[in-house]
Design a protein around this motif. Structure first.
Motif, PDB file in Angstrom:
ATOM      1  N   LYS A  39       0.854  -1.233  -0.036  1.00  0.00           N
ATOM      2  CA  LYS A  39      -0.182  -0.010  -0.016  1.00  0.00           C
ATOM      3  C   LYS A  39       0.835   1.352   0.025  1.00  0.00           C
ATOM      4  O   LYS A  39       0.232   2.517  -0.423  1.00  0.00           O
ATOM      5  N   GLY A  40       2.197   1.176   0.369  1.00  0.00           N
ATOM      6  CA  GLY A  40       2.978   2.380   0.221  1.00  0.00           C
ATOM      7  C   GLY A  40       2.388   3.598   1.030  1.00  0.00           C
ATOM      8  O   GLY A  40       2.138   3.550   2.279  1.00  0.00           O
ATOM      9  N   SER A  41       2.167   4.618   0.405  1.00  0.00           N
ATOM     10  CA  SER A  41       1.781   6.016   1.075  1.00  0.00           C
ATOM     11  C   SER A  41       0.079   6.191   0.996  1.00  0.00           C
ATOM     12  O   SER A  41      -0.057   7.038   1.323  1.00  0.00           O
ATOM     13  N   GLU A  42      -0.406   5.169   0.725  1.00  0.00           N
ATOM     14  CA  GLU A  42      -1.800   5.229   0.640  1.00  0.00           C
ATOM     15  C   GLU A  42      -2.556   5.469   1.789  1.00  0.00           C
ATOM     16  O   GLU A  42      -1.901   4.870   2.944  1.00  0.00           O
ATOM     17  N   GLN A  43      -3.443   6.525   1.842  1.00  0.00           N
ATOM     18  CA  GLN A  43      -4.010   6.541   3.191  1.00  0.00           C
ATOM     19  C   GLN A  43      -5.256   6.234   3.399  1.00  0.00           C
ATOM     20  O   GLN A  43      -6.056   6.590   4.469  1.00  0.00           O
ATOM     21  N   HIS A  44      -5.907   5.205   2.761  1.00  0.00           N
ATOM     22  CA  HIS A  44      -7.113   4.511   2.900  1.00  0.00           C
ATOM     23  C   HIS A  44      -6.979   3.342   2.490  1.00  0.00           C
ATOM     24  O   HIS A  44      -6.092   2.780   1.740  1.00  0.00           O
ATOM     25  N   GLN A  45      -7.869   2.307   3.025  1.00  0.00           N
ATOM     26  CA  GLN A  45      -8.175   1.144   2.497  1.00  0.00           C
ATOM     27  C   GLN A  45      -9.682   0.870   1.925  1.00  0.00           C
ATOM     28  O   GLN A  45     -10.499   1.417   2.693  1.00  0.00           O
ATOM     29  N   ILE A  46      -9.617   0.312   0.730  1.00  0.00           N
ATOM     30  CA  ILE A  46     -10.887   0.141   0.148  1.00  0.00           C
ATOM     31  C   ILE A  46     -11.530  -1.117   0.794  1.00  0.00           C
ATOM     32  O   ILE A  46     -10.821  -2.260   0.357  1.00  0.00           O
ATOM     33  N   VAL A  47     -12.603  -1.127   1.541  1.00  0.00           N
ATOM     34  CA  VAL A  47     -13.183  -2.376   1.926  1.00  0.00           C
ATOM     35  C   VAL A  47     -14.817  -2.136   1.280  1.00  0.00           C
ATOM     36  O   VAL A  47     -15.504  -1.277   1.608  1.00  0.00           O
ATOM     37  N   GLY A  48     -15.179  -3.000   0.504  1.00  0.00           N
ATOM     38  CA  GLY A  48     -16.523  -3.051  -0.244  1.00  0.00           C
ATOM     39  C   GLY A  48     -16.408  -1.692  -1.064  1.00  0.00           C
ATOM     40  O   GLY A  48     -15.437  -1.685  -1.776  1.00  0.00           O
ATOM     41  N   ASP A  49     -17.214  -0.969  -0.710  1.00  0.00           N
ATOM     42  CA  ASP A  49     -17.427   0.383  -1.621  1.00  0.00           C
ATOM     43  C   ASP A  49     -16.702   1.565  -0.669  1.00  0.00           C
ATOM     44  O   ASP A  49     -17.003   2.827  -1.245  1.00  0.00           O
ATOM     45  N   GLU A  50     -16.296   1.255   0.279  1.00  0.00           N
ATOM     46  CA  GLU A  50     -15.851   2.436   1.241  1.00  0.00           C
ATOM     47  C   GLU A  50     -14.470   2.641   1.299  1.00  0.00           C
ATOM     48  O   GLU A  50     -13.689   1.626   1.212  1.00  0.00           O
ATOM     49  N   LEU A  51     -14.088   4.035   1.613  1.00  0.00           N
ATOM     50  CA  LEU A  51     -12.681   4.338   1.778  1.00  0.00           C
ATOM     51  C   LEU A  51     -12.427   4.499   3.259  1.00  0.00           C
ATOM     52  O   LEU A  51     -12.891   5.564   3.672  1.00  0.00           O
ATOM     53  N   LEU A  52     -11.676   3.720   3.689  1.00  0.00           N
ATOM     54  CA  LEU A  52     -11.618   3.738   5.251  1.00  0.00           C
ATOM     55  C   LEU A  52     -10.294   4.041   5.536  1.00  0.00           C
ATOM     56  O   LEU A  52      -9.072   3.833   4.955  1.00  0.00           O
ATOM     57  N   PRO A  53      -9.894   5.411   6.151  1.00  0.00           N
ATOM     58  CA  PRO A  53      -8.908   5.898   6.762  1.00  0.00           C
ATOM     59  C   PRO A  53      -7.657   4.794   7.212  1.00  0.00           C
ATOM     60  O   PRO A  53      -7.975   3.968   8.039  1.00  0.00           O
ATOM     61  N   PHE A  54      -6.705   4.502   6.670  1.00  0.00           N
ATOM     62  CA  PHE A  54      -5.615   3.624   6.978  1.00  0.00           C
ATOM     63  C   PHE A  54      -4.362   3.869   6.339  1.00  0.00           C
ATOM     64  O   PHE A  54      -4.127   4.242   5.206  1.00  0.00           O
ATOM     65  N   SER A  55      -3.197   4.072   7.197  1.00  0.00           N
ATOM     66  CA  SER A  55      -1.727   4.367   6.616  1.00  0.00           C
ATOM     67  C   SER A  55      -0.942   3.384   7.245  1.00  0.00           C
ATOM     68  O   SER A  55      -0.756   3.312   8.597  1.00  0.00           O
ATOM     69  N   ASP A  56      -0.217   2.738   6.407  1.00  0.00           N
ATOM     70  CA  ASP A  56       0.819   1.774   6.825  1.00  0.00           C
ATOM     71  C   ASP A  56       1.796   2.499   7.975  1.00  0.00           C
ATOM     72  O   ASP A  56       2.032   1.838   9.211  1.00  0.00           O
ATOM     73  N   MET A  57       2.260   3.645   7.614  1.00  0.00           N
ATOM     74  CA  MET A  57       3.375   4.144   8.247  1.00  0.00           C
ATOM     75  C   MET A  57       2.923   4.742   9.452  1.00  0.00           C
ATOM     76  O   MET A  57       3.396   4.502  10.590  1.00  0.00           O
ATOM     77  N   ALA A  58       1.729   5.299   9.415  1.00  0.00           N
ATOM     78  CA  ALA A  58       1.257   5.896  10.588  1.00  0.00           C
ATOM     79  C   ALA A  58       0.889   4.787  11.692  1.00  0.00           C
ATOM     80  O   ALA A  58       1.274   5.264  12.739  1.00  0.00           O
ATOM     81  N   THR A  59       0.094   3.700  11.053  1.00  0.00           N
ATOM     82  CA  THR A  59       0.080   2.543  11.916  1.00  0.00           C
ATOM     83  C   THR A  59       1.207   1.879  12.558  1.00  0.00           C
ATOM     84  O   THR A  59       1.338   1.714  13.935  1.00  0.00           O
ATOM     85  N   VAL A  60       2.303   1.924  12.028  1.00  0.00           N
ATOM     86  CA  VAL A  60       3.714   1.545  12.674  1.00  0.00           C
ATOM     87  C   VAL A  60       4.077   2.509  13.522  1.00  0.00           C
ATOM     88  O   VAL A  60       4.526   1.949  14.665  1.00  0.00           O
ATOM     89  N   ARG A  61       4.031   3.911  13.402  1.00  0.00           N
ATOM     90  CA  ARG A  61       4.499   4.697  14.469  1.00  0.00           C
ATOM     91  C   ARG A  61       3.579   4.608  15.571  1.00  0.00           C
ATOM     92  O   ARG A  61       4.022   4.837  16.971  1.00  0.00           O
ATOM     93  N   GLU A  62       2.298   4.429  15.480  1.00  0.00           N
ATOM     94  CA  GLU A  62       1.295   4.537  16.461  1.00  0.00           C
ATOM     95  C   GLU A  62       1.754   3.391  17.364  1.00  0.00           C
ATOM     96  O   GLU A  62       1.726   3.140  18.701  1.00  0.00           O
ATOM     97  N   LEU A  63       1.774   1.974  16.853  1.00  0.00           N
ATOM     98  CA  LEU A  63       2.323   0.777  17.423  1.00  0.00           C
ATOM     99  C   LEU A  63       3.450   0.904  17.975  1.00  0.00           C
ATOM    100  O   LEU A  63       3.530   0.144  19.229  1.00  0.00           O
ATOM    101  N   ALA A  64       4.385   1.560  17.716  1.00  0.00           N
ATOM    102  CA  ALA A  64       5.731   1.787  18.247  1.00  0.00           C
ATOM    103  C   ALA A  64       5.789   2.369  19.346  1.00  0.00           C
ATOM    104  O   ALA A  64       6.483   2.209  20.480  1.00  0.00           O
ATOM    105  N   ARG A  65       5.000   3.527  19.453  1.00  0.00           N
ATOM    106  CA  ARG A  65       4.705   4.043  20.689  1.00  0.00           C
ATOM    107  C   ARG A  65       3.958   3.477  21.891  1.00  0.00           C
ATOM    108  O   ARG A  65       4.085   3.864  22.933  1.00  0.00           O
ATOM    109  N   ALA A  66       3.093   2.463  21.580  1.00  0.00           N
ATOM    110  CA  ALA A  66       2.244   1.739  22.521  1.00  0.00           C
ATOM    111  C   ALA A  66       3.102   1.037  23.475  1.00  0.00           C
ATOM    112  O   ALA A  66       4.068   0.687  23.169  1.00  0.00           O
TER     113      ALA A  66
END
Length: 491
Positions: free
Chosen positions: A464-491
């Motif tokens: 997904k690279g720099s994509e800021q959304h995940q396409i599930v069904g016909d919806e664009l749901l906010p999701f970023s791989d790098m933002a998720t990594v940074r958030e999980l790393a801080r947890a």
């Protein structure tokens, strides 16, 4: 601007109204929901947001005229709307849009990049090198959106990697008026096939490579190749092509005397790299051109990154920029978002986020990582839904071959069952004997990989690279791989 002026010289037939008396004042669109008072509605048959069935809705929103395709049935036309039929509506749309915005491509250096892999990286590299080497203001249009330098140009989420011709010409006009001296754009196979890049007046067309992808759109590799080749059949003045790819020779035959080549393996390439040395910090090599050698370095690891750098230098040099200055700028380029983008977790684990979503790109990225990995390689990846299913098992095999642990997960599942997609990846992965886990929830998959990785391990999150959304069904749901990594790393 008069509709008659936009259509001048084109074969067309007036169904009703007077094109000479009809003025287009607010642009044009294929999307009925984006019509504004005074605009031209282009009724593309089969378009998900428009088409002949949306003419009434376009009129209600203020459209003053409509273009309809000769192959479409006669539409129901409101009496107050000027309507014109054209033989091939997408070809006509490109001409009309270009004229409306003053043919902006003519006033700038235009570079279009096509190929399976490397389009985004090369576009970013060209913009960076021209800015660093000479202070040029360059527009970029592609997967990551549109911008002039660091200034984004907002567009609706529905706008494609290579925008439809009305949006593309609007963006080119904005960039010209904003002071851009050049524009670099990604030209996808479907964009070339559907005439989106027509009348962009491309100075240099760049071909990077052709590997398996998008067979859901094109059916065969031959059709996919032919779509790419449209760029080199009258849409660009010069070509820069990868001599290491067999398609490069086909382009040379199409444009004799107008092709510049680059390559690592091809000894006769006009721009060639030797002495390639890769480590975690980047890549060093020697660039050869016309008997001269230039020491070069780029802050991205990998032979494929060297190929991208050669394409960048060759394209910029073809535009008339000094070669020495271009090479010197290479090692000062900023990272390309979502392309071998790196992060070090507090635990010491190295994380790499990359857009690799085809068999060839995944193989190249993992081969590069394995060449300098001090310990284990953990790979998180999936395959997009409603797309080419034939590559899924192959990508599983590639990931298993180069990894010590794999975590398969959802990419953009779209309307497919995420579990069914993972089922199709599994046979190739299982055949390698590499241990793996599966989570349809991408966040859980990334969390598991980070938990399992040791301080010297490398975690690759691919697809997904720099994509800021995940396409599930016909919806664009906010999701970023790098933002998720940074958030999980801080947890």
């Amino acid at each position: 601007m008069k509709l008659s002026e936009l259509l001048a010289g084109q074969d067309h037939h007036t169904l009703q109204g007077d094109p000479e008396a009809t003025r287009i004042t607010t642009g044009m669109t294929f999307d009925a929901d984006r019509v504004t008072p005074g605009s031209l509605f282009i009724a593309i048959p089969g378009h998900r947001d428009g088409g002949p069935g949306s003419i009434g809705a376009a009129l209600a929103r203020g459209a003053v005229a409509v273009l309809v395709d000769a192959g479409a049935p006669d539409p129901a036309l409101p009496s107050e709307m000027c309507a014109v039929r054209v033989p091939e509506i997408r070809t006509a749309a490109a001409v009309v849009a270009s004229r409306y915005y003053g043919e902006p491509g003519r006033g700038m250096d235009m570079v279009a990049i096509t190929g399976t892999n490397g389009k985004t990286s090369v576009s970013y590299m060209i913009e960076s090198v021209l800015r660093l080497a000479g202070g040029a203001s360059v527009g970029v249009i592609g997967t990551a959106g549109s911008r002039i330098g660091d200034e984004p140009i907002p567009m609706p989420r529905s706008v494609l990697t290579t925008p439809e011709s009305p949006d593309l010409q609007y963006l080119l006009g904005r960039m010209r008026d904003g002071g851009a001296t050049g524009v670099v754009l990604e030209a996808t196979s479907m964009a070339l096939l559907t005439h989106r890049v027509d009348r962009a007046f491309i100075d240099v067309g760049v071909f990077t490579n052709l590997t398996q992808d998008h067979l859901d759109d094109h059916g065969t590799m031959e059709n996919y190749r032919d779509a790419k080749l449209r760029l080199f059949k009258g849409l660009c003045r010069r070509a820069v092509v990868n001599a290491d790819d067999p398609v490069g020779a086909e382009i040379q035959a199409l444009m004799p005397g107008c092709v510049t080549t680059y390559g690592i393996d091809a000894a006769a390439a006009d721009y060639r790299a030797t002495d390639v040395t890769v480590d975690a910090g980047g890549t060093r090599f020697t660039l050869h051109h016309e008997g001269r050698k230039y020491p070069a370095a780029i802050p991205v690891p990998g032979r494929y990154s060297v190929a991208n750098a050669l394409a960048t230098v060759a394209a910029c040099h073809a535009l008339g920029h000094d070669l020495g200055g271009l090479v010197a700028a290479l090692d000062r380029m900023p990272p390309v978002p979502g392309r071998f983008e790196r992060f070090r977790a507090p635990s010491g684990t190295s994380v790499i986020v990359d857009y690799a979503h085809s068999p060839d790109s995944l193989d190249q990225v993992l081969t590069t990582i394995r060449s300098f990995a001090p310990a284990r390689v953990v790979t998180v990846f999936g395959c997009g839904g409603d797309r080419d299913t034939t590559k899924r098992a192959e990508m599983g095999e590639i990931a298993g071959t180069h990894s010590d642990l794999c975590v398969i997960t959802s990419d953009n599942p779209r309307t497919e069952d995420p579990e069914a997609i993972l089922d199709q990846i599994t046979p190739g992965l299982a055949a390698t004997g590499t241990p793996f886990e599966r989570f349809t929830d991408r966040r859980r998959a990334i969390a598991f990989a980070l938990y399992e990785a040791g301080p010297h391990d490398i975690v690759l999150i691919a697809g997904k690279g720099s994509e800021q959304h995940q396409i599930v069904g016909d919806e664009l749901l906010p999701f970023s791989d790098m933002a998720t990594v940074r958030e999980l790393a801080r947890a």
